[in-house]
Design a protein around this motif. Structure first.
Motif, short mmCIF file in Angstrom:
data_model
loop_
_atom_site.label_atom_id
_atom_site.label_comp_id
_atom_site.label_asym_id
_atom_site.label_seq_id
_atom_site.Cartn_x
_atom_site.Cartn_y
_atom_site.Cartn_z
N ALA A 101 0.85 -1.19 0.00
CA ALA A 101 0.00 0.00 0.00
C ALA A 101 0.88 1.24 0.00
O ALA A 101 1.99 1.21 0.55
CB ALA A 101 -0.92 -0.01 1.22
N PHE A 102 0.42 2.29 -0.65
CA PHE A 102 1.17 3.54 -0.59
C PHE A 102 0.26 4.74 -0.78
O PHE A 102 -0.86 4.62 -1.29
CB PHE A 102 2.33 3.55 -1.60
CG PHE A 102 1.93 3.41 -3.04
CD1 PHE A 102 1.59 4.51 -3.81
CD2 PHE A 102 1.93 2.16 -3.64
CE1 PHE A 102 1.26 4.38 -5.14
CE2 PHE A 102 1.60 2.01 -4.98
CZ PHE A 102 1.26 3.13 -5.73
N ARG A 103 0.76 5.88 -0.33
CA ARG A 103 0.00 7.12 -0.42
C ARG A 103 0.95 8.25 -0.79
O ARG A 103 2.04 8.36 -0.21
CB ARG A 103 -0.65 7.42 0.94
CG ARG A 103 -1.53 8.63 0.96
CD ARG A 103 -2.05 8.96 2.36
NE ARG A 103 -2.52 10.33 2.40
CZ ARG A 103 -1.75 11.40 2.56
NH1 ARG A 103 -0.46 11.27 2.72
NH2 ARG A 103 -2.29 12.61 2.57
N PHE A 104 0.56 9.04 -1.78
CA PHE A 104 1.37 10.20 -2.20
C PHE A 104 0.55 11.47 -2.01
O PHE A 104 -0.59 11.54 -2.50
CB PHE A 104 1.75 10.09 -3.68
CG PHE A 104 2.91 9.18 -3.96
CD1 PHE A 104 2.75 7.80 -3.97
CD2 PHE A 104 4.17 9.71 -4.24
CE1 PHE A 104 3.82 6.96 -4.24
CE2 PHE A 104 5.24 8.87 -4.50
CZ PHE A 104 5.07 7.50 -4.50
N PRO A 105 1.11 12.49 -1.33
CA PRO A 105 0.39 13.77 -1.22
C PRO A 105 0.53 14.57 -2.53
O PRO A 105 1.64 14.76 -3.01
CB PRO A 105 1.11 14.48 -0.07
CG PRO A 105 2.47 13.88 -0.03
CD PRO A 105 2.41 12.51 -0.65
N LYS A 106 -0.59 15.00 -3.09
CA LYS A 106 -0.54 15.68 -4.40
C LYS A 106 0.16 17.04 -4.34
O LYS A 106 0.67 17.52 -5.33
CB LYS A 106 -1.95 15.85 -4.95
CG LYS A 106 -2.52 14.57 -5.51
CD LYS A 106 -3.82 14.84 -6.22
CE LYS A 106 -4.31 13.60 -6.92
NZ LYS A 106 -5.66 13.76 -7.45
N GLY A 107 0.13 17.67 -3.16
CA GLY A 107 0.69 19.02 -3.05
C GLY A 107 2.21 19.05 -3.05
O GLY A 107 2.80 20.11 -3.25
N ASN A 108 2.85 17.89 -2.87
CA ASN A 108 4.31 17.88 -2.82
C ASN A 108 4.90 17.99 -4.23
O ASN A 108 4.44 17.30 -5.15
CB ASN A 108 4.79 16.59 -2.16
CG ASN A 108 6.28 16.63 -1.83
OD1 ASN A 108 7.11 16.72 -2.72
ND2 ASN A 108 6.60 16.57 -0.56
N VAL A 109 5.91 18.85 -4.37
CA VAL A 109 6.49 19.10 -5.70
C VAL A 109 7.12 17.82 -6.29
O VAL A 109 7.22 17.65 -7.50
CB VAL A 109 7.52 20.27 -5.63
CG1 VAL A 109 8.76 19.84 -4.85
CG2 VAL A 109 7.88 20.77 -7.01
N ASP A 110 7.51 16.89 -5.43
CA ASP A 110 8.12 15.64 -5.90
C ASP A 110 7.12 14.51 -6.13
O ASP A 110 7.52 13.38 -6.42
CB ASP A 110 9.19 15.18 -4.91
CG ASP A 110 10.44 16.03 -5.01
OD1 ASP A 110 10.81 16.38 -6.14
OD2 ASP A 110 11.03 16.36 -3.96
N CYS A 111 5.83 14.81 -5.97
CA CYS A 111 4.82 13.78 -6.21
C CYS A 111 4.75 13.51 -7.72
O CYS A 111 4.52 14.43 -8.50
CB CYS A 111 3.46 14.23 -5.69
SG CYS A 111 2.18 13.01 -5.99
N PRO A 112 4.95 12.27 -8.17
CA PRO A 112 4.88 11.98 -9.60
C PRO A 112 3.46 12.24 -10.12
O PRO A 112 2.49 12.17 -9.35
CB PRO A 112 5.21 10.49 -9.70
CG PRO A 112 5.80 10.11 -8.39
CD PRO A 112 5.22 11.05 -7.38
#
Lengths: 182, 131
Positions: A101-112
């Motif tokens: 499982a994983f979660r990426f925050p959209k607001g981070n500049v390094d989010c793909p």
């Protein structure tokens, strides 16, 4: 490193199918703030020691390629998540299966970028094998709240007479794109 | 595009099958196998797979072509890799098969029966390649 989040997901789904899973479950949920994905399978699973080794980019169990010394799928994901301020987890039991499982925050500049979701589902559903695959896709709805749809590999394969012929895959692509409509 | 139901999908498939009977493609089946290991995915193999599906359908070869995925073919340095098995032509593993080149692959190898010499990385042997 992979370019889009969909690429990370496909890599993990391929691992699940190659682990001899009879059932693969994918949940792909996007909100305005983050993208959360889980991929679970009932494949061969890993011991705690194997799980640690799977996170080492310079380790491969050698079953796929005898002399290969690298295994980059999970290490790529862990690195990308750490870079983007996201989170990830790998839970596994030998002989029972694995959930990544994983979660990426959209607001981070390094989010793909998210990538092409229908394209991801097309490739995932048409991975070879006799397994079942259930996909649940959740998205933020235009007027607030969320909307969801579900896909089942066995149903799609039955409707299309298999998932290998190019004409069937082209129809499946149209179907998957239409599911993204509100 | 409105949301399609499974029933509509089934109906569209039946219509396509009637356009071209299986008898017409028997023995002429073409296989396209896309390498979808970590290396392939990182190099854009998912987009290549998608481009192949679209290009084959556009050329009207959808019923004749089987598209499969496999893991890494061992040619990580020239990903994305695609193997083509076509009756009457040598079996070829192409490398550097980005989505744009994939359209050429369908137009040249599948339709015209010509090899894409600059993208051959395995089979046929070097003496078969026109260089």
């Amino acid at each position: 490193m992979h370019y889009a989040l969909c690429d990370y997901v496909l890599d993990i789904v391929q691992n699940a199918v190659e682990a001899g899973a009879r059932n693969v479950g994918i949940e792909f949920a996007e909100s305005g703030e983050s993208t959360s994905v889980s991929v679970s399978d009932d494949g061969r699973g890993m011991t705690a020691e194997e799980r640690e080794r799977a996170l080492d980019p310079f380790y491969s169990d050698g079953t796929k390629h005898r002399r290969r010394k690298v295994g980059l799928g999970l290490p790529f994901l862990a690195q990308a998540a750490a870079q983007a301020g996201g989170s990830w987890s790998v839970e596994s039991r030998k002989g029972e299966g694995t959930t990544v499982a994983f979660r990426f925050p959209k607001g981070n500049v390094d989010c793909p970028p998210t990538g092409d979701v229908p394209g991801l589902f097309l490739a995932a559903l048409s991975l070879p094998g006799g397994h079942e695959m259930a996909i649940r896709r959740v998205r933020a709805a235009a007027g607030g709240g969320s909307s969801a749809y579900e896909l089942r590999r066995s149903e799609l394969s039955e409707a299309l007479g298999g998932l290998e012929r190019a004409s069937s895959l082209a129809l499946l692509r149209d179907y998957l794109e239409s599911q993204e409509e509100d | 595009m409105a949301k399609m139901s499974l029933e509509q999908l089934r109906k569209l498939r039946e219509e396509k099958k009637q356009d071209l009977t299986r008898r017409e493609v028997e023995g002429k089946e073409i296989q396209i196998i896309v390498g979808m290991g970590t290396c392939g995915i990182a190099a854009g193999a998912k987009e290549t797979f998608d481009a192949v599906v679209k290009a084959v359908e556009e050329k009207g070869l959808g019923e004749q072509v089987i598209i499969r995925q496999t893991g890494c073919m061992g040619l990580c340095y020239v990903e994305p890799t695609v193997e083509v098995v076509k009756p009457g032509m040598p079996t070829v593993i192409y490398g550097k098969m980005t989505k744009d080149v994939a359209k050429d692959l369908v137009a040249k190898h599948l339709v015209e029966g010509k090899l894409l010499d600059d993208h051959i990385f395995d089979r046929p042997a070097a003496d078969i390649m026109k260089k």
